[in-house]
Design a protein around this motif. Structure first.
Motif, PDB file in Angstrom:
ATOM      1  N   UNK A 568       0.838  -1.195   0.000  1.00  0.00           N
ATOM      2  CA  UNK A 568       0.000   0.000   0.000  1.00  0.00           C
ATOM      3  C   UNK A 568       0.869   1.239   0.000  1.00  0.00           C
ATOM      4  N   UNK A 574       0.535  10.181   7.409  1.00  0.00           N
ATOM      5  CA  UNK A 574       0.065   9.660   8.700  1.00  0.00           C
ATOM      6  C   UNK A 574      -0.749   8.390   8.532  1.00  0.00           C
ATOM      7  N   UNK A 575      -1.276   8.166   7.350  1.00  0.00           N
ATOM      8  CA  UNK A 575      -2.023   6.927   7.111  1.00  0.00           C
ATOM      9  C   UNK A 575      -1.152   5.679   7.248  1.00  0.00           C
ATOM     10  N   UNK A 578      -1.784   3.509  10.055  1.00  0.00           N
ATOM     11  CA  UNK A 578      -3.025   2.754  10.089  1.00  0.00           C
ATOM     12  C   UNK A 578      -2.914   1.423   9.358  1.00  0.00           C
ATOM     13  N   UNK A 579      -1.787   1.233   8.665  1.00  0.00           N
ATOM     14  CA  UNK A 579      -1.599  -0.036   7.971  1.00  0.00           C
ATOM     15  C   UNK A 579      -0.426  -0.747   8.626  1.00  0.00           C
ATOM     16  N   UNK A 605      -3.119   4.205  -2.856  1.00  0.00           N
ATOM     17  CA  UNK A 605      -4.466   4.497  -2.383  1.00  0.00           C
ATOM     18  C   UNK A 605      -4.856   5.882  -2.897  1.00  0.00           C
ATOM     19  N   UNK A 607      -7.511   7.638  -1.743  1.00  0.00           N
ATOM     20  CA  UNK A 607      -8.140   8.489  -0.713  1.00  0.00           C
ATOM     21  C   UNK A 607      -7.398   8.314   0.608  1.00  0.00           C
TER      22      UNK A 607
ATOM     23  N   UNK B 451     -10.799   6.724   6.669  1.00  0.00           N
ATOM     24  CA  UNK B 451      -9.700   6.220   5.855  1.00  0.00           C
ATOM     25  C   UNK B 451      -9.847   4.716   5.599  1.00  0.00           C
ATOM     26  N   UNK B 452     -10.115   3.972   6.658  1.00  0.00           N
ATOM     27  CA  UNK B 452     -10.243   2.519   6.488  1.00  0.00           C
ATOM     28  C   UNK B 452     -11.378   2.170   5.539  1.00  0.00           C
ATOM     29  N   UNK B 454     -12.537   4.049   3.132  1.00  0.00           N
ATOM     30  CA  UNK B 454     -12.127   4.403   1.774  1.00  0.00           C
ATOM     31  C   UNK B 454     -11.225   3.311   1.210  1.00  0.00           C
ATOM     32  N   UNK B 455     -10.305   2.806   2.043  1.00  0.00           N
ATOM     33  CA  UNK B 455      -9.381   1.770   1.580  1.00  0.00           C
ATOM     34  C   UNK B 455     -10.136   0.501   1.210  1.00  0.00           C
TER      35      UNK B 455
END
Lengths: 607, 607
Positions: A568, A574-575, A578-579, A605, A607, B451-452, B454-455
């Motif tokens: 990804x 900052x995203x 989250x992964x 990604x 968005x 965000x999640x 959207x992913x």
């Protein structure tokens, strides 16, 4: 970021613009002699500080000692002039010692000078900062911050390129020279016109109890610290406009003449005025006060002295990167030192020099005075080695008129060697560390060289040795679900016409395993799926074991194993939090531990 | 590293061993009630500290106020018991509020509790450390270090797994309970046997000038801080042995009974003995001194009190990770909180909790007392929300016998709401920050969820949308010379039967360009070579421009572009410094800026 960089160091220059970055003699004299000239501000004082341990009556010895220093200066200047012509591509002590005395002598000289330039920057910026904080005591608590700011400024100037820094730095250097010449002229004038009573000093030749050879040698060694920086020009020949060697030689002679003039002037006035060094005022400032009183010109002299002390650092910036290039070309230090930056300077050398001197300034909290002896001995070791190297060269090659040349270098070598030994005998407590770190540095150089040689040996294409042929490809694709990303990676794998594609799924639970297999077989029954149940919830270990097995089989038929890892790429940084980014960890692990090819299929990604 | 990890946290456990990691009622009571029980050590004192602002004659009010706190405790316990049965999978206030009052109420409750558990750890460890440094003043300057050490120890214990920490932590908790019971028993015994003169306190009902409703409510709110931690069991139901809900409910009742007993005992003895709170000795220690004198048992009580304060932190460690799992499953916080570690605990939650509380301890230099009101209000907000949520549930669903249940929750909701408001009215200066950070946290939760979503929307395989087909491959291979590495990468590229292979060479000088082209054409005339002269000595920019051009052309015929980047893998990590690793920089740049597939061909150096 890019805009800030442009603002700070200017637009990038083309490699072909290198010629415009060369120095005229006037500019070169300014930036390469600031170190040597600045030592006039403390060299004479060092002699008096040794003599005062006997009595002020011994001060007349500063005259013969000063003459000794001048002789050493003459020997060094003449000798480095010969080095410039003999080694017109620069490199100074390192190259001379390496070629004539062997590689280890070269490394000792080179390592010693590298460290010395770092010390030059730290010591001279600290000394200049001290001069400023003495004038404005309120700034005293910010000593370290001010010193670091100066280092950053000088680093930035040098990153802009050598001509630009020379244009800016030439003014204060010539201002200092002018101020000193005025001071000496005015001082001599007042002596000649009899304005100064001649009874301030003991006459030359007065017998003094307690003076011995050892003390005189110690005073001589201390006075010789005024000669540090003399070698810088010989390292920086490539920075000169053509014809570089002759321009460098002329600049060296000019510097030698100026240094001799200022040094002898200050020594003589200090003697004649009977100046006694003390903690409150430097010798130069006492002479200035004596000559002019505390008037405007006194403050100008003080100001330019502080400035030249700081600018002495610049000599290090000119010489260090070029010496580093020579060492890096010979593979003794990392290759990155040979890269030219945007402005054609060797920016890695400049930045490393700045960083290391900041580290020194912080470590010593700006109190770097007791590094001075270390710094002086670090100069006289390469002095001795290069002169000895030149002696060997003359004896070996015996060119026309070699005898006077040999005499010059022999004189230089003997005096430099004596001074080095004196430092060890008289200031052992401050210089012993060089006996530890110099061998360490040489060992490190040696290890680095060995590594580079081993690498280039491995990389060489020899006609006899054949590369392992690749007969086919096996592609492994770890999947975490049935998604767009997996679909895209799978399509890519199939487009590569590999002999086999294996999708790998790593479930933590048995239920999940069965469920996923069913889903997969409905979706892509044509692609082989392997599930590796991982009861300990690790992804890397079962995957790595599986790859190992596949690889062993594949290598039997010369098949190459490729692992395709989807990754990804979030739109905002900052995203990333989250992964789990397990793909990055898996990639790093496989790359360093296994011999597999890794293909990253990015999934941007939106968005 | 791995061995150290094994030593510290133990061997990894299989997912199937999860059952053995469940808690019996006795162990659960120990680790989940330490927070609530420890508040007995400061709750009664808080009431007296408010009353003393009027006069010591007002101390009798502590009895009715204590009764008020007991009523609130009863309401909360009964009410949480109902929550446990209604929501047997845990999640407490977050789940209840979300399901009955809407997602934002849930997020306020969840966010509030998350922050609160961090405060619990920081505040209780600091309080325990204070108790220790009061006993040994020499340790005072190490307060922060000691507190951090305790946090690290508790973190480690929890990483080992919940049963293991429970086995170890049960002893001090039960020791504390026993010590308190002995203290209360002995105190009551001495009252009953008339050993204590009854004139130490003003009788109940004595009129006191200056007492108003506001002051009494403030004292009540302060006393209610003894009830923090009551909610922990409802969050941690999944940690209980089956049948989890009924075991949890029984544990909750036991905790409520113990808490009521200890709290009322201490309040009563404090009142009867006429204890006045002061800075030197806590109320509990004064009662202990009054009852036993400064004997062994006094020190045991002091010691176990310090210990339980520190262990109160453990409640946070049990509840925080489980609450985080609930929030992470709903995608409001990063997915990593749902991962079980080697020992089957949610290690990411445990580690983050430890780190954040260490940050708080350092930020407040171990002086976290004025965080207590913030911490209390952070508990009463979710209390209010969950009770209100249950009210809505009963009214909506109207199950058999819903009216008494509604009454219980309504009582709880009203009292909790009153207490929350009292905190804002009486301690606004210490709690206003919650009005800033709670909305911020809820906003962050919302952004993460968005965000999640959207992913997963982007990843979903929809049958209508077709993946872009790949008709062929173009491979770009940047080369820096003709070496083994290049040969190997080239062989690999050729084995992939791509439609086109382009080798790219980026020379900085024109001479080099011509020379390399000649060499290449002799070596591999079959592979197309493109040279990109880079006058500014940048590798990334010309390469990136070239890739862009190739990509535009390739996409016309649905060709996929792959860049093959050879990478050195040195044998020793310090060797990395010796290689420019431009391959790593190029890879990162292309991956994040361009939409190309990147294949890394590792070249493992053997020496």
């Amino acid at each position: 970021m890019a805009a800030l960089k442009r603002f700070l160091i200017g637009r990038p220059l083309k490699s072909t613009e290198l010629g415009e970055q060369k120095l005229t003699k006037k500019k070169a004299l300014a930036i390469l002699s600031s170190d040597a000239l600045s030592s006039v501000a403390y060299g004479p004082e060092q002699i008096l500080l040794v003599l005062i341990t006997v009595s002020t009556a011994a001060f007349w010895y500063s005259i013969p000692i000063g003459i000794g220093v001048l002789i050493l200066l003459l020997a060094l200047i003449l000798s480095y002039r010969q080095i410039i012509f003999a080694y017109p591509h620069g490199g100074g002590a390192y190259v001379v010692s390496k070629q004539n005395l062997g590689v280890y002598a070269g490394l000792i000289a080179g390592g010693s000078l590298l460290v010395d330039y770092i010390l030059t920057v730290a010591v001279s910026v600290s000394a200049g900062t001290d001069a400023i904080t003495s004038a404005f005591p309120a700034l005293h608590e910010h000593t370290v911050g001010i010193a670091i700011t100066f280092v950053l400024l000088i680093t930035l100037l040098n990153l802009r390129g050598v001509t630009e820094s020379a244009s800016i730095l030439a003014y204060p250097v010539y201002l200092f020279v002018a101020a000193m010449l005025i001071l000496i002229g005015a001082g001599l004038f007042s002596i000649v016109t009899g304005k100064v009573t001649p009874d301030l000093h003991t006459p030359i030749g007065t017998p003094v109890a307690g003076i011995g050879l050892f003390l005189l040698l110690r005073a001589f060694a201390s006075g010789s610290s005024a000669l540090t920086g003399v070698e810088a020009i010989s390292n920086a020949i490539p920075n000169f406009k053509d014809p570089a060697p002759s321009n460098a030689a002329k600049t060296l002679m000019a510097m030698g003449g100026l240094l001799a003039l200022l040094f002898s002037g200050i020594v003589y006035l200090a003697y004649y005025f009977g100046i006694t060094p003390n903690a409150e005022a430097t010798v130069v400032s006492q002479i200035a006060e004596h000559t002019f009183g505390r008037h405007l010109i006194y403050y100008i002299i003080q100001g330019t002295t502080a400035l030249i002390l700081i600018l002495a650092a610049n000599t290090g910036y000119s010489a260090f990167p070029l010496l580093a290039v020579n060492l890096a070309k010979d593979k003794f230090i990392p290759r990155m030192f040979t890269m030219r930056g945007d402005r054609l300077g060797y920016s890695n050398g400049i930045i490393i020099l700045g960083l290391l001197s900041i580290v020194l300034i912080i470590a010593f909290q700006g109190q770097t005075e007791h590094l001075i002896p270390l710094y002086a001995v670090g100069v006289f070791i390469p002095f001795t080695l290069s002169q000895t190297g030149m002696m060997v060269k003359w004896i070996r090659e015996k060119p026309a008129g070699w005898v006077p040349k040999l005499i010059i270098n022999t004189t230089g070598a003997v005096i430099s060697f004596t001074v080095s030994i004196m430092f060890f005998l008289t200031k052992f407590a401050q210089v012993w560390t060089i006996l530890i770190f110099l061998p360490l540095i040489v060992y490190l150089f040696h290890r680095i060289k060995k590594h580079y040689e081993a690498v280039s040996e491995q990389l060489r294409l020899s006609t006899c040795e054949q590369a392992v042929p690749i007969e086919g490809n096996v592609i492994i694709l770890p999947v975490s679900g049935i998604t767009h990303v997996v679909e895209q990676s799978l399509n890519y794998a199939q487009s590569l016409s590999a002999n086999q594609i294996i999708a790998v799924y790593i479930p933590f639970e048995r239920d999940d395993e069965v469920r996923f297999e069913e889903k997969w077989n409905k979706w892509r029954p044509d692609v082989r799926l392997v599930t590796l149940h991982s009861p300990y919830r690790s992804i890397i270990h079962p995957l790595s074991k599986f790859i190992h097995t596949v690889q062993r089989k594949a290598s039997e038929s010369n098949y190459q194993v490729t692992v395709i890892i989807p990754q990804f790429i979030p739109k905002k940084s900052w995203h990333n939090l989250l992964h789990n980014q397990s793909s990055i960890m898996i990639r790093a692990y496989l790359l360093f531990r296994k011999d597999v090819i890794i293909t990253t299929v990015p999934y941007h990604l939106k968005k």
